[in-house]
Design a protein around this motif. Structure first.
Motif, mmCIF file in Angstrom:
data_model
loop_
_atom_site.group_PDB
_atom_site.id
_atom_site.type_symbol
_atom_site.label_atom_id
_atom_site.label_comp_id
_atom_site.label_asym_id
_atom_site.label_seq_id
_atom_site.Cartn_x
_atom_site.Cartn_y
_atom_site.Cartn_z
ATOM 1 N N CYS A 1 -6.401 1.593 -25.790
ATOM 2 C CA CYS A 1 -7.363 0.636 -25.229
ATOM 3 C C CYS A 1 -8.488 0.391 -26.234
ATOM 4 O O CYS A 1 -9.024 1.329 -26.821
ATOM 5 N N ARG A 2 -8.861 -0.877 -26.428
ATOM 6 C CA ARG A 2 -9.908 -1.213 -27.406
ATOM 7 C C ARG A 2 -11.192 -1.696 -26.725
ATOM 8 O O ARG A 2 -11.969 -2.452 -27.312
ATOM 9 N N CYS A 3 -11.399 -1.256 -25.478
ATOM 10 C CA CYS A 3 -12.610 -1.685 -24.759
ATOM 11 C C CYS A 3 -13.877 -1.396 -25.571
ATOM 12 O O CYS A 3 -14.799 -2.210 -25.604
ATOM 13 N N ILE B 1 -14.375 -4.011 -28.095
ATOM 14 C CA ILE B 1 -14.682 -5.300 -27.454
ATOM 15 C C ILE B 1 -16.136 -5.304 -26.973
ATOM 16 O O ILE B 1 -16.856 -6.289 -27.132
ATOM 17 N N CYS C 1 -6.141 -6.391 -28.966
ATOM 18 C CA CYS C 1 -5.617 -5.179 -28.328
ATOM 19 C C CYS C 1 -4.117 -5.372 -28.084
ATOM 20 O O CYS C 1 -3.714 -6.340 -27.441
ATOM 21 N N LEU D 1 -2.235 -3.916 -26.162
ATOM 22 C CA LEU D 1 -1.802 -3.738 -24.770
ATOM 23 C C LEU D 1 -2.100 -4.966 -23.910
ATOM 24 O O LEU D 1 -1.565 -5.095 -22.807
ATOM 25 N N PHE D 2 -2.953 -5.859 -24.419
ATOM 26 C CA PHE D 2 -3.396 -7.025 -23.644
ATOM 27 C C PHE D 2 -2.201 -7.854 -23.180
ATOM 28 O O PHE D 2 -1.346 -8.236 -23.986
ATOM 29 N N CYS E 1 -1.343 -4.072 -20.194
ATOM 30 C CA CYS E 1 -2.608 -4.094 -19.437
ATOM 31 C C CYS E 1 -2.812 -5.452 -18.779
ATOM 32 O O CYS E 1 -2.919 -6.474 -19.467
ATOM 33 N N VAL F 1 -5.539 -0.913 -17.912
ATOM 34 C CA VAL F 1 -5.613 0.333 -18.698
ATOM 35 C C VAL F 1 -7.075 0.716 -18.921
ATOM 36 O O VAL F 1 -7.432 1.879 -18.927
ATOM 37 N N GLY F 2 -7.919 -0.274 -19.097
ATOM 38 C CA GLY F 2 -9.335 0.007 -19.374
ATOM 39 C C GLY F 2 -10.245 -0.826 -18.493
ATOM 40 O O GLY F 2 -9.801 -1.782 -17.836
ATOM 41 N N CYS G 1 -12.457 -3.107 -19.136
ATOM 42 C CA CYS G 1 -12.667 -4.534 -19.442
ATOM 43 C C CYS G 1 -11.621 -5.412 -18.756
ATOM 44 O O CYS G 1 -11.799 -6.625 -18.663
ATOM 45 N N MET G 2 -10.516 -4.813 -18.301
ATOM 46 C CA MET G 2 -9.524 -5.577 -17.535
ATOM 47 C C MET G 2 -9.762 -5.417 -16.034
ATOM 48 O O MET G 2 -9.377 -6.268 -15.238
ATOM 49 N N CYS H 1 -11.692 -8.717 -21.093
ATOM 50 C CA CYS H 1 -10.216 -8.792 -21.039
ATOM 51 C C CYS H 1 -9.776 -9.517 -19.776
ATOM 52 O O CYS H 1 -8.832 -10.322 -19.815
HETATM 53 FE FE1 SF4 Z 1 -6.739 -3.569 -24.153
HETATM 54 FE FE2 SF4 Z 1 -6.635 -3.490 -21.528
HETATM 55 FE FE3 SF4 Z 1 -8.421 -1.982 -22.825
HETATM 56 FE FE4 SF4 Z 1 -8.675 -4.655 -22.693
HETATM 57 S S1 SF4 Z 1 -8.769 -3.215 -20.986
HETATM 58 S S2 SF4 Z 1 -8.939 -3.382 -24.496
HETATM 59 S S3 SF4 Z 1 -6.525 -5.312 -22.787
HETATM 60 S S4 SF4 Z 1 -6.183 -1.818 -22.887
#
Ligand code: SF4
Length: 367
Positions: free
Chosen positions: A313-315, A318, A328, A330-331, A335, A341-342, A344-345, A352
């Protein structure tokens, strides 16, 4: 303009976009601090309306997203204590902690309740005198005054089973931390409207003065945001950075004195832990000693395992504006809002979630 629809007028929006294009001669990078702005910008296609010289990055203004995993783990640990009721805003429940989430432990029998305000939590405490009711206090200067008011009310009414886990954060100190890090070079900041209703415009004055970065406070309708971008571009082009209010129907330079008094009465300033940024001195609100009987941190010390971030996760990146959700891996693949996953989603203010809901601007045709 008195009515909200007038701030969404497509003809005026296109006119403002043309104006921005006319006087934008060089590339500029702007950061919208607030998650509400990120959603409005993507929802109304503002990144497609403005010229390609204007790059926009999301910042650390989503309260759920910036809550550190270690702090979320603490809330989850508190929820597992006997006779405990945890009250929180909805999005927090779904955010994965290091080892579990509030949603998961609720399914396992913990008493976790979603509330719409701190006062709802206070009512739950009054109605359940044999339980200990903890409100998870997240958010910025916007929510802090109501949390302070709930503590004062609990004090006045001698409610002895109400507590707040204060994770509240302050906006200008984290702006300073981002600018000091130099990781993302910024030319201008779209300053948050709701926060500024409380704090006013003066607390941002160090930004143009010390960093040469333009600051304009914006409302949340498309014309508000375009007007803000227009003013930012104008300041940058003229090399005259300063703090401007492009949201005068909501924000006064001095802010809301009563709300600031409430915050000062109950909280003192201390360090806060930000996801992706770390400990930022002077960016948190700590419950004053005088009201420490309501401080969940003091009342219920819990031992925690080291925090773990969601893998891949790159929250954090971001939140600092160092990456977009498209960077990211996983986007959209792993996710999604149904399986986040994080944070921000998860969050309704997360970048996200905004990219997922409205389409990433890079996916869409430009002007
Ligand atoms: Fe990636 Fe999901 Fe984390 Fe956003 S919330 S950075 S899409 S893993």
């Amino acid at each position: 303009m008195k009515f909200l629809e007038e701030f969404q007028d497509a003809r005026l929006a296109r006119g403002l976009a043309r104006r921005i294009a006319q006087h934008s001669t060089k590339p500029v990078r702007l950061m919208e601090f607030c998650g509400g702005h990120t959603h409005a910008i993507l929802r109304y296609g503002i990144r497609q309306l403005v010229p390609k010289t204007v790059e926009m990055r999301s910042g650390p203004g989503c309260p759920v997203c910036v809550t550190a995993t270690a702090d979320l783990d603490k809330a989850i640990a508190l929820a597992q204590l006997p006779d405990m009721v945890i009250t929180t805003f909805g999005d927090m429940v779904r955010v994965p902690g290091s080892y579990s989430s509030l949603q998961r432990i609720k399914a396992d029998g913990a008493d976790v309740r979603i509330v719409y305000s701190t006062m709802d939590a206070l009512e739950i405490a009054k109605a359940n005198p044999t339980k200990k009711v903890v409100f998870i206090g997240i958010g910025f200067e916007t929510t802090a005054p109501t949390i302070a008011a709930s503590i004062l009310k609990a004090c006045l009414e001698k409610i002895e089973n109400f507590y707040v886990l204060s994770l509240n954060k302050l906006t200008p100190p984290v702006m300073k931390a981002l600018l000091d890090s130099g990781e993302v070079k910024l030319d201008g900041i779209v300053c948050p409207g709701h926060v500024s209703v409380i704090i006013g415009s003066h607390p941002y004055e160090f930004i143009p003065r010390d960093y040469g970065v333009a600051c304009v406070i914006s409302g949340f309708e498309p014309l508000d945001i375009l007007l803000c971008i227009d003013k930012l571009v104008e300041q940058i082009e003229k090399r005259e950075p300063r703090v401007e209010i492009a949201y005068p129907r909501g924000v006064k330079p001095e802010g809301n004195k009563r709300a600031k008094q409430l915050m000062e009465e109950v909280f003192e300033i201390g360090a806060a832990n930000w996801r992706g940024i770390g400990i930022v001195p002077g960016s948190g609100l700590i419950i004053r000693k005088q009201y420490e009987q309501f401080d969940a941190d003091k009342a219920f010390p819990v031992k925690l395992e080291p925090a773990k971030e969601p893998k891949g996760c790159r929250c954090g990146d971001i939140i600092r504006g160092a990456a977009t959700p498209l960077e990211c891996q996983l986007f959209r693949k792993v996710c999604t809002p149904d399986s986040p996953v994080g944070p921000c989603m998860v969050s309704s203010e997360g970048a996200c979630a905004a990219y997922y809901l409205y389409g990433a601007p890079e996916d869409l045709p430009g002007p």
